[in-house]
Design a protein around this motif. Structure first.
Motif, PDB file in Angstrom:
ATOM      1  N   UNK A  48       0.825  -1.219   0.000  1.00 25.13           N
ATOM      2  CA  UNK A  48       0.000   0.000   0.000  1.00 25.13           C
ATOM      3  C   UNK A  48       0.852   1.259   0.000  1.00 25.13           C
ATOM      4  N   UNK A  49       1.994   1.231  -0.681  1.00 22.28           N
ATOM      5  CA  UNK A  49       2.844   2.412  -0.778  1.00 22.28           C
ATOM      6  C   UNK A  49       2.721   3.089  -2.139  1.00 22.28           C
ATOM      7  N   UNK A  50       1.916   2.543  -2.995  1.00 21.22           N
ATOM      8  CA  UNK A  50       1.762   3.099  -4.325  1.00 21.22           C
ATOM      9  C   UNK A  50       2.852   2.630  -5.266  1.00 21.22           C
ATOM     10  N   UNK A  51       2.577   2.731  -6.577  1.00 21.30           N
ATOM     11  CA  UNK A  51       3.570   2.332  -7.575  1.00 21.30           C
ATOM     12  C   UNK A  51       3.230   2.994  -8.904  1.00 21.30           C
ATOM     13  N   UNK A  52       4.209   3.002  -9.782  1.00 24.21           N
ATOM     14  CA  UNK A  52       3.979   3.406 -11.167  1.00 24.21           C
ATOM     15  C   UNK A  52       4.250   2.204 -12.050  1.00 24.21           C
ATOM     16  N   UNK A  53       3.411   2.029 -13.064  1.00 21.11           N
ATOM     17  CA  UNK A  53       3.588   0.912 -13.985  1.00 21.11           C
ATOM     18  C   UNK A  53       3.878   1.471 -15.374  1.00 21.11           C
ATOM     19  N   UNK A  54       4.800   0.831 -16.059  1.00 18.85           N
ATOM     20  CA  UNK A  54       5.174   1.230 -17.420  1.00 18.85           C
ATOM     21  C   UNK A  54       4.989   0.014 -18.314  1.00 18.85           C
ATOM     22  N   UNK A  55       4.140   0.135 -19.305  1.00 21.51           N
ATOM     23  CA  UNK A  55       3.953  -0.939 -20.275  1.00 21.51           C
ATOM     24  C   UNK A  55       4.634  -0.525 -21.568  1.00 21.51           C
ATOM     25  N   UNK A  56       5.374  -1.451 -22.139  1.00 23.49           N
ATOM     26  CA  UNK A  56       6.032  -1.157 -23.411  1.00 23.49           C
ATOM     27  C   UNK A  56       5.724  -2.267 -24.401  1.00 23.49           C
ATOM     28  N   UNK A  57       5.607  -1.870 -25.661  1.00 27.45           N
ATOM     29  CA  UNK A  57       5.282  -2.808 -26.718  1.00 27.45           C
ATOM     30  C   UNK A  57       6.207  -2.534 -27.890  1.00 27.45           C
ATOM     31  N   UNK A  58       6.820  -3.581 -28.414  1.00 28.61           N
ATOM     32  CA  UNK A  58       7.735  -3.427 -29.546  1.00 28.61           C
ATOM     33  C   UNK A  58       6.925  -3.072 -30.793  1.00 28.61           C
ATOM     34  N   UNK A  59       7.351  -2.004 -31.451  1.00 21.36           N
ATOM     35  CA  UNK A  59       6.623  -1.525 -32.627  1.00 21.36           C
ATOM     36  C   UNK A  59       6.826  -2.468 -33.816  1.00 21.36           C
ATOM     37  N   UNK A  60       5.724  -2.711 -34.550  1.00 18.00           N
ATOM     38  CA  UNK A  60       5.761  -3.493 -35.804  1.00 18.00           C
ATOM     39  C   UNK A  60       6.465  -4.832 -35.621  1.00 18.00           C
ATOM     40  N   UNK A  61       6.190  -5.508 -34.509  1.00 15.30           N
ATOM     41  CA  UNK A  61       6.880  -6.759 -34.246  1.00 15.30           C
ATOM     42  C   UNK A  61       6.506  -7.839 -35.259  1.00 15.30           C
ATOM     43  N   UNK A  62       5.277  -7.778 -35.775  1.00 16.19           N
ATOM     44  CA  UNK A  62       4.880  -8.772 -36.768  1.00 16.19           C
ATOM     45  C   UNK A  62       5.744  -8.672 -38.015  1.00 16.19           C
ATOM     46  N   UNK A  63       6.084  -7.418 -38.418  1.00 14.57           N
ATOM     47  CA  UNK A  63       6.959  -7.252 -39.577  1.00 14.57           C
ATOM     48  C   UNK A  63       8.337  -7.871 -39.325  1.00 14.57           C
ATOM     49  N   UNK A  64       8.822  -7.723 -38.099  1.00 11.63           N
ATOM     50  CA  UNK A  64      10.121  -8.325 -37.749  1.00 11.63           C
ATOM     51  C   UNK A  64      10.061  -9.829 -37.906  1.00 11.63           C
ATOM     52  N   UNK A  65       8.976 -10.427 -37.413  1.00 15.73           N
ATOM     53  CA  UNK A  65       8.835 -11.885 -37.543  1.00 15.73           C
ATOM     54  C   UNK A  65       8.723 -12.299 -39.007  1.00 15.73           C
ATOM     55  N   UNK A  66       7.962 -11.522 -39.785  1.00 17.14           N
ATOM     56  CA  UNK A  66       7.811 -11.863 -41.196  1.00 17.14           C
ATOM     57  C   UNK A  66       9.130 -11.745 -41.943  1.00 17.14           C
ATOM     58  N   UNK A  67       9.932 -10.770 -41.528  1.00 16.83           N
ATOM     59  CA  UNK A  67      11.193 -10.529 -42.247  1.00 16.83           C
ATOM     60  C   UNK A  67      12.297 -11.496 -41.820  1.00 16.83           C
ATOM     61  N   UNK A  68      12.404 -11.722 -40.515  1.00 17.13           N
ATOM     62  CA  UNK A  68      13.532 -12.506 -39.999  1.00 17.13           C
ATOM     63  C   UNK A  68      13.146 -13.909 -39.556  1.00 17.13           C
ATOM     64  N   UNK A  69      11.858 -14.185 -39.495  1.00 22.28           N
ATOM     65  CA  UNK A  69      11.433 -15.471 -38.987  1.00 22.28           C
ATOM     66  C   UNK A  69      11.351 -15.419 -37.475  1.00 22.28           C
ATOM     67  N   UNK A  70      10.851 -16.511 -36.915  1.00 21.97           N
ATOM     68  CA  UNK A  70      10.650 -16.531 -35.471  1.00 21.97           C
ATOM     69  C   UNK A  70      11.967 -16.476 -34.700  1.00 21.97           C
ATOM     70  N   UNK A  71      13.031 -17.054 -35.247  1.00 23.30           N
ATOM     71  CA  UNK A  71      14.328 -16.974 -34.548  1.00 23.30           C
ATOM     72  C   UNK A  71      14.785 -15.526 -34.449  1.00 23.30           C
ATOM     73  N   UNK A  72      14.626 -14.788 -35.529  1.00 21.41           N
ATOM     74  CA  UNK A  72      14.989 -13.374 -35.498  1.00 21.41           C
ATOM     75  C   UNK A  72      14.108 -12.596 -34.537  1.00 21.41           C
ATOM     76  N   UNK A  73      12.808 -12.896 -34.540  1.00 21.56           N
ATOM     77  CA  UNK A  73      11.911 -12.238 -33.588  1.00 21.56           C
ATOM     78  C   UNK A  73      12.290 -12.530 -32.154  1.00 21.56           C
TER      79      UNK A  73
END
Length: 441
Positions: free
Chosen positions: A299-324
């Motif tokens: 009960x001391x409070x907290x801040x949460x930060x959510x981050x999401x990798x941009x265009x990750x599907x393109x990375x997988x399509x380009x490099x395959x799952x190993x690259x992702x």
């Protein structure tokens, strides 16, 4: 029983030898060097203004009794008198090692106006002393006042020090100015400063160096080492006997210990599999939820930060799952390298990560998110020889003290969605705080 008797015999023998050594060191005659005894040293020679023995200013009243008189009738470059014993043979560079002596027994008689009589030892140090300059031998002295020599006295050789005038005159390195009597070439008793017209009479009755043949400290150290060695032998011997007599029990204990260790390792492995993301090595969703529950309970409070990798599907399509997978690992490594040890970080799911910082400090969390965004943007991932630039979007929200973590996660997710909609590679901060939120945010 036989071993116990032998051990008792060893201890008893040690006690007897220790007592014999202590008694022996007390009964052992001292090392003695009587400088007045015939053949012990050359001299004594008179110390005069011009270095001659003609008796013009300094003369023997009774040479056999080593009684001299000095009286200067004019002014000379050096005006002092006394007597000296020479400890060298034909080679003036080879003196005697007096470092084994501890004390000097002195018996003097003096009449005259001098405030002190000087006792001195010169030591020829081959590193800097020169044969043609008698004063270059390191000088050690002690000033004795007339009341000090009312009767025979014992002087500790450690009382003799290198005087400042000698140190200043020769201006040697500091290590050369330390007392040392390993190569003494002369011992003298003199009156260093005599004024014209003054009458001084000095007689030397006794000048004897004394010391132990074996240092008491070395004997005590040897006794201590012998007892420590004996105790070590007895302990090792006893331990060996105990080990043999309980060998079977020890094997059972070792087997039980090994089994316990294996169970502990298996338990730790299961716990790790349950809370650690196998791909990135950071907390998985279950591990994050446990940490968030702990924060919420505090009960001391907290801040949460959510981050999401941009265009990750393109990375997988380009490099395959190993690259992702390599991109996910790289992003996780960049975040871990820039967090505090108190921050909680893990993979929330897919290409989405979550950071929880204890304490309601929104500005600090926003700065952290911006820093991570910049570091991720300027990092590169190489997969199969292909360099991939990666960016990420961030959403920051506050869970005030006593507030709902689940609600903060929803607001952070909404802020992340706004960052994506606004063009990605940016940080969005949730502003929909409750009215009772802390003002420090």
């Amino acid at each position: 029983m036989r071993h116990e008797i032998n051990n008792n015999h060893v201890v008893l023998a040690g006690i007897v030898l220790t007592l014999a050594a202590l008694v022996g060191i007390e009964l052992l005659p001292q090392r003695t060097l009587d400088l007045i005894a015939p053949g012990a040293a050359d001299g004594p020679y008179l110390i005069t203004a011009d270095g001659t023995q003609d008796g013009k200013y300094v003369r023997w009243i009774d040479e056999k009794q080593r009684r001299l008189q000095c009286r200067y009738t004019g002014t000379h470059d050096y005006m002092g008198c006394g007597l000296t014993f020479v400890l060298t043979g034909e080679d003036p560079r080879l003196g005697r090692d007096l470092s084994h002596f501890d004390t000097m027994e002195v018996d003097l008689a003096y009449t005259g106006p001098s405030p002190f009589i000087r006792l001195a030892i010169r030591d020829f140090d081959r590193r800097f002393s020169k044969v043609e300059d008698a004063n270059s031998a390191r000088f050690h002295s002690l000033n004795l006042r007339p009341r000090d020599i009312d009767g025979p006295l014992t002087v500790e050789l450690s009382e003799l020090t290198v005087p400042e005038w000698w140190i200043h005159h020769y201006d040697l390195s500091r290590e050369y100015n330390r007392p040392g009597l390993e190569n003494a070439n002369a011992v003298s008793v003199d009156i260093p400063f005599v004024k014209s017209g003054e009458d001084h009479v000095l007689q030397l009755r006794r000048l004897t160096l004394k010391g132990q043949w074996v240092s008491r400290d070395r004997v005590y150290l040897g006794i201590l080492c012998a007892w420590l060695l004996g105790a070590t032998v007895l302990v090792v011997r006893g331990w060996s006997q105990l080990s043999r007599s309980h060998h079977r029990q020890q094997r059972e204990i070792d087997a039980l210990t090994m089994r316990t260790r294996q169970l502990r390792l298996e338990q730790e492995k299961l716990m790790r599999l349950a809370t650690i993301d196998e791909l990135t090595g950071v907390l998985n969703r279950r591990g994050l939820e446990q940490a968030l529950d702990d924060y919420e309970e505090a009960a001391q409070g907290m801040t949460v930060v959510m981050l999401d990798i941009d265009h990750f599907k393109r990375v997988n399509d380009r490099l395959g799952h190993d690259g992702g997978d390599e991109v996910l690992r790289r992003v996780a490594a960049v975040v871990v390298a820039n967090l505090r040890s108190s921050d909680v970080f893990g993979r929330w799911g897919g290409e989405e990560f979550l950071i929880a910082c204890q304490g309601p400090r929104m500005r600090d969390a926003a700065r952290l998110a911006e820093k991570l965004r910049d570091r991720i943007e300027h990092s590169e991932t190489t997969s199969a020889g292909v360099r991939v630039a990666v960016t990420a979007s961030f959403g920051v929200a506050l869970a005030p003290p006593g507030g709902s973590v689940a609600d903060a996660l929803k607001r952070a997710d909404a802020a992340l969605y706004r960052a994506k909609a606004a063009g990605r590679n940016r940080v969005e901060v949730d502003r929909s705080l409750p009215s009772d939120a802390p003002t420090t945010v």
